[in-house]
Design a protein around this motif. Structure first.
Motif, PDB file in Angstrom:
ATOM      1  N   ASN A 107      72.106  26.925  37.692  1.00 27.64           N
ATOM      2  CA  ASN A 107      71.414  27.348  38.811  1.00 27.64           C
ATOM      3  C   ASN A 107      70.658  28.546  38.133  1.00 27.64           C
ATOM      4  OD1 ASN A 107      72.903  29.655  38.931  1.00 27.64           O
ATOM      5  ND2 ASN A 107      74.581  28.638  40.081  1.00 27.64           N
ATOM      6  N   ARG A 108      69.896  29.230  39.151  1.00 26.22           N
ATOM      7  CA  ARG A 108      68.940  30.226  38.848  1.00 26.22           C
ATOM      8  C   ARG A 108      69.833  31.467  38.293  1.00 26.22           C
ATOM      9  NH1 ARG A 108      63.799  31.711  39.441  1.00 26.22           N
ATOM     10  NH2 ARG A 108      63.364  33.995  39.656  1.00 26.22           N
ATOM     11  N   THR A 109      70.938  31.789  38.759  1.00 25.59           N
ATOM     12  CA  THR A 109      71.704  32.905  38.245  1.00 25.59           C
ATOM     13  C   THR A 109      72.223  32.687  36.989  1.00 25.59           C
ATOM     14  OG1 THR A 109      72.511  33.373  40.484  1.00 25.59           O
ATOM     15  CG2 THR A 109      73.921  34.310  38.649  1.00 25.59           C
ATOM     16  N   GLU A 110      72.641  31.468  36.556  1.00 20.71           N
ATOM     17  CA  GLU A 110      72.952  31.129  35.341  1.00 20.71           C
ATOM     18  C   GLU A 110      71.862  31.127  34.231  1.00 20.71           C
ATOM     19  OE1 GLU A 110      76.634  28.207  36.561  1.00 20.71           O
ATOM     20  OE2 GLU A 110      74.685  27.360  36.628  1.00 20.71           O
ATOM     21  N   THR A 111      70.745  30.545  34.860  1.00 21.66           N
ATOM     22  CA  THR A 111      69.645  30.875  34.019  1.00 21.66           C
ATOM     23  C   THR A 111      69.089  32.169  33.675  1.00 21.66           C
ATOM     24  OG1 THR A 111      68.480  28.747  35.007  1.00 21.66           O
ATOM     25  CG2 THR A 111      66.914  30.010  33.837  1.00 21.66           C
ATOM     26  N   ILE A 112      69.178  32.829  34.378  1.00 19.70           N
ATOM     27  CA  ILE A 112      68.898  34.388  34.351  1.00 19.70           C
ATOM     28  C   ILE A 112      70.137  34.872  33.286  1.00 19.70           C
ATOM     29  CG2 ILE A 112      69.194  36.872  35.251  1.00 19.70           C
ATOM     30  CD1 ILE A 112      68.133  35.573  37.823  1.00 19.70           C
ATOM     31  N   GLN A 113      71.290  34.532  33.202  1.00 15.31           N
ATOM     32  CA  GLN A 113      72.203  35.011  32.336  1.00 15.31           C
ATOM     33  C   GLN A 113      71.728  34.412  30.850  1.00 15.31           C
ATOM     34  OE1 GLN A 113      75.883  33.475  34.100  1.00 15.31           O
ATOM     35  NE2 GLN A 113      75.800  35.150  35.312  1.00 15.31           N
ATOM     36  N   VAL A 114      71.352  33.094  30.866  1.00 15.29           N
ATOM     37  CA  VAL A 114      70.997  32.636  29.638  1.00 15.29           C
ATOM     38  C   VAL A 114      69.844  33.660  28.759  1.00 15.29           C
ATOM     39  CG1 VAL A 114      69.726  30.530  28.531  1.00 15.29           C
ATOM     40  CG2 VAL A 114      71.878  30.391  29.888  1.00 15.29           C
ATOM     41  N   ILE A 115      68.703  33.774  29.768  1.00 14.54           N
ATOM     42  CA  ILE A 115      67.639  34.522  29.380  1.00 14.54           C
ATOM     43  C   ILE A 115      68.041  36.044  28.746  1.00 14.54           C
ATOM     44  CG2 ILE A 115      65.384  35.377  30.078  1.00 14.54           C
ATOM     45  CD1 ILE A 115      65.023  32.676  31.412  1.00 14.54           C
ATOM     46  N   THR A 116      68.928  36.422  29.670  1.00 15.09           N
ATOM     47  CA  THR A 116      69.559  37.912  29.302  1.00 15.09           C
ATOM     48  C   THR A 116      70.141  37.952  27.711  1.00 15.09           C
ATOM     49  OG1 THR A 116      69.848  38.229  31.648  1.00 15.09           O
ATOM     50  CG2 THR A 116      70.946  39.686  30.286  1.00 15.09           C
ATOM     51  N   LEU A 117      71.003  36.654  27.619  1.00 18.98           N
ATOM     52  CA  LEU A 117      71.694  36.483  26.235  1.00 18.98           C
ATOM     53  C   LEU A 117      70.481  36.680  25.432  1.00 18.98           C
ATOM     54  CD1 LEU A 117      74.089  36.065  24.561  1.00 18.98           C
ATOM     55  CD2 LEU A 117      73.654  33.503  25.319  1.00 18.98           C
ATOM     56  N   LEU A 118      69.607  35.657  25.395  1.00 21.75           N
ATOM     57  CA  LEU A 118      68.422  35.553  24.430  1.00 21.75           C
ATOM     58  C   LEU A 118      67.617  36.933  24.405  1.00 21.75           C
ATOM     59  CD1 LEU A 118      66.985  32.187  25.600  1.00 21.75           C
ATOM     60  CD2 LEU A 118      68.060  32.729  23.351  1.00 21.75           C
ATOM     61  N   ALA A 119      67.305  37.514  25.479  1.00 18.64           N
ATOM     62  CA  ALA A 119      66.911  38.966  25.275  1.00 18.64           C
ATOM     63  C   ALA A 119      67.560  39.917  24.497  1.00 18.64           C
ATOM     64  CB  ALA A 119      66.521  39.621  26.772  1.00 18.64           C
ATOM     65  N   ASN A 139      69.091  39.151  22.043  1.00 19.83           N
ATOM     66  CA  ASN A 139      69.192  38.722  20.595  1.00 19.83           C
ATOM     67  C   ASN A 139      67.539  38.744  20.054  1.00 19.83           C
ATOM     68  OD1 ASN A 139      71.791  37.726  19.473  1.00 19.83           O
ATOM     69  ND2 ASN A 139      71.729  37.405  21.772  1.00 19.83           N
ATOM     70  N   TYR A 140      66.792  38.728  20.847  1.00 17.65           N
ATOM     71  CA  TYR A 140      65.278  38.625  20.407  1.00 17.65           C
ATOM     72  C   TYR A 140      64.430  39.586  21.046  1.00 17.65           C
ATOM     73  CZ  TYR A 140      67.009  34.094  18.669  1.00 17.65           C
ATOM     74  OH  TYR A 140      67.700  33.174  18.123  1.00 17.65           O
ATOM     75  N   ASP A 141      63.832  40.390  20.389  1.00 15.83           N
ATOM     76  CA  ASP A 141      62.993  41.698  21.045  1.00 15.83           C
ATOM     77  C   ASP A 141      61.709  41.017  21.616  1.00 15.83           C
ATOM     78  OD1 ASP A 141      64.572  43.669  19.964  1.00 15.83           O
ATOM     79  OD2 ASP A 141      63.469  43.857  17.973  1.00 15.83           O
ATOM     80  N   SER A 142      61.274  39.933  21.157  1.00 16.65           N
ATOM     81  CA  SER A 142      59.927  39.346  21.950  1.00 16.65           C
ATOM     82  C   SER A 142      60.467  38.856  23.189  1.00 16.65           C
ATOM     83  CB  SER A 142      59.456  38.153  21.066  1.00 16.65           C
ATOM     84  OG  SER A 142      60.271  37.194  20.995  1.00 16.65           O
ATOM     85  N   ILE A 143      61.596  38.477  23.522  1.00 13.22           N
ATOM     86  CA  ILE A 143      61.836  38.094  24.932  1.00 13.22           C
ATOM     87  C   ILE A 143      62.225  39.356  25.798  1.00 13.22           C
ATOM     88  CG2 ILE A 143      63.678  36.989  26.412  1.00 13.22           C
ATOM     89  CD1 ILE A 143      63.547  34.564  24.187  1.00 13.22           C
ATOM     90  N   ALA A 144      62.839  40.209  25.000  1.00 18.53           N
ATOM     91  CA  ALA A 144      63.260  41.628  25.883  1.00 18.53           C
ATOM     92  C   ALA A 144      62.088  42.451  26.234  1.00 18.53           C
ATOM     93  CB  ALA A 144      64.101  42.461  24.828  1.00 18.53           C
ATOM     94  N   LYS A 145      61.065  42.275  25.228  1.00 10.03           N
ATOM     95  CA  LYS A 145      59.715  43.387  25.638  1.00 10.03           C
ATOM     96  C   LYS A 145      58.778  42.569  26.738  1.00 10.03           C
ATOM     97  CE  LYS A 145      60.065  45.204  21.112  1.00 10.03           C
ATOM     98  NZ  LYS A 145      59.088  45.425  19.573  1.00 10.03           N
ATOM     99  N   LYS A 146      59.278  41.329  27.361  1.00  6.33           N
ATOM    100  CA  LYS A 146      58.439  41.113  28.120  1.00  6.33           C
ATOM    101  C   LYS A 146      58.404  41.717  29.520  1.00  6.33           C
ATOM    102  CE  LYS A 146      58.795  35.903  26.871  1.00  6.33           C
ATOM    103  NZ  LYS A 146      57.419  35.868  26.350  1.00  6.33           N
ATOM    104  N   ASP A 147      57.143  41.802  30.175  1.00  4.00           N
ATOM    105  CA  ASP A 147      57.104  42.632  31.411  1.00  4.00           C
ATOM    106  C   ASP A 147      57.931  41.601  32.478  1.00  4.00           C
ATOM    107  OD1 ASP A 147      55.309  40.766  32.687  1.00  4.00           O
ATOM    108  OD2 ASP A 147      53.508  41.860  31.922  1.00  4.00           O
ATOM    109  N   ASN A 148      58.042  42.292  33.676  1.00  4.49           N
ATOM    110  CA  ASN A 148      58.692  41.531  34.737  1.00  4.49           C
ATOM    111  C   ASN A 148      58.072  40.296  35.134  1.00  4.49           C
ATOM    112  OD1 ASN A 148      61.191  41.668  36.581  1.00  4.49           O
ATOM    113  ND2 ASN A 148      59.595  42.353  38.060  1.00  4.49           N
ATOM    114  N   THR A 149      56.622  40.173  35.227  1.00  3.74           N
ATOM    115  CA  THR A 149      56.233  38.848  35.816  1.00  3.74           C
ATOM    116  C   THR A 149      56.399  38.015  34.631  1.00  3.74           C
ATOM    117  OG1 THR A 149      54.316  40.385  36.949  1.00  3.74           O
ATOM    118  CG2 THR A 149      53.767  38.123  36.395  1.00  3.74           C
TER     119      THR A 149
END
Length: 194
Positions: free
Chosen positions: A2-14, A16-26
């Motif tokens: 679900n969407r909440t789990e997708t957010i958790q996956v992307i948070t995990l990636l962020a 570990n990877y600066d290029s994901i963490a540095k993305k703006d909110n949009t």
């Protein structure tokens, strides 16, 4: 997933990877929506394991394709080699004249796709052995890789995309697909050469 789990996956990636963490909110919201759409048909725990596998094996941020590929590889048994499959197919051919539909259904799915039906096995079983060991074996080995690769590509597509494709195929007959393909290529060629 679900969407909440997708957010958790992307948070995990962020984390570990600066290029994901540095993305703006949009950009993050677009990433969440896209990943949800393309990975939502997979189990959350499977996606987490695929993400971890990708993080361990690659220093670069994973793509959706990387995650799907790793997820599918975690739950799919390793395919037999073309020669191993041929050995099984050859045994089927040797048994072909006496093969039942039930026996055919127990065979490797890729081998069944090559033969299509038990009648085809019976037909090949009537050929002389040299033709089977040269012509049929050559055709099988070429087709085996094509069939395996096609199945892998199908598994990599989200279920919603597979369903959509099946619906399109059911709505269009082969003649229409051929006409569309020809017209599309003619139009593209005309645009290219102008």
């Amino acid at each position: 997933m679900n969407r909440t789990e997708t957010i958790q996956v992307i948070t995990l990636l962020a984390g570990n990877y600066d290029s994901i963490a540095k993305k703006d909110n949009t950009q993050k919201q677009l990433m969440i929506s896209t990943w949800q759409e393309c990975l939502g048909d997979l189990d959350y725990r499977l996606v987490l394991e695929a993400v971890k596998k990708t993080m361990i094996t690659s220093p670069y941020p994973p793509t959706i394709a990387d995650i799907r590929k790793n997820a599918i590889s975690l739950v799919t048994p390793e395919a037999v080699t073309a020669i191993e499959a041929w050995n099984e197919a050859y045994k089927m051919i040797c048994r072909g004249l006496y093969m039942t539909e039930e026996e055919f259904e127990k065979a490797n799915p890729v081998i069944k796709k090559f033969f299509r039906n038990v009648g085809q096995v019976k037909e090949i079983a009537q050929m002389d052995i040299s033709t089977v060991n040269s012509v049929i074996k050559g055709q099988f080995l070429k087709q085996y890789e094509v069939i395996v690769n096609r199945e892998i590509e199908e598994k990599l597509m989200p279920q919603s995309m597979q369903d959509f494709t099946k619906q399109l195929i059911e709505k269009m007959d082969i003649k229409q697909i051929g006409e569309w393909w020809t017209n599309e290529h003619i139009n593209n060629a005309n645009k290219t050469w102008k």
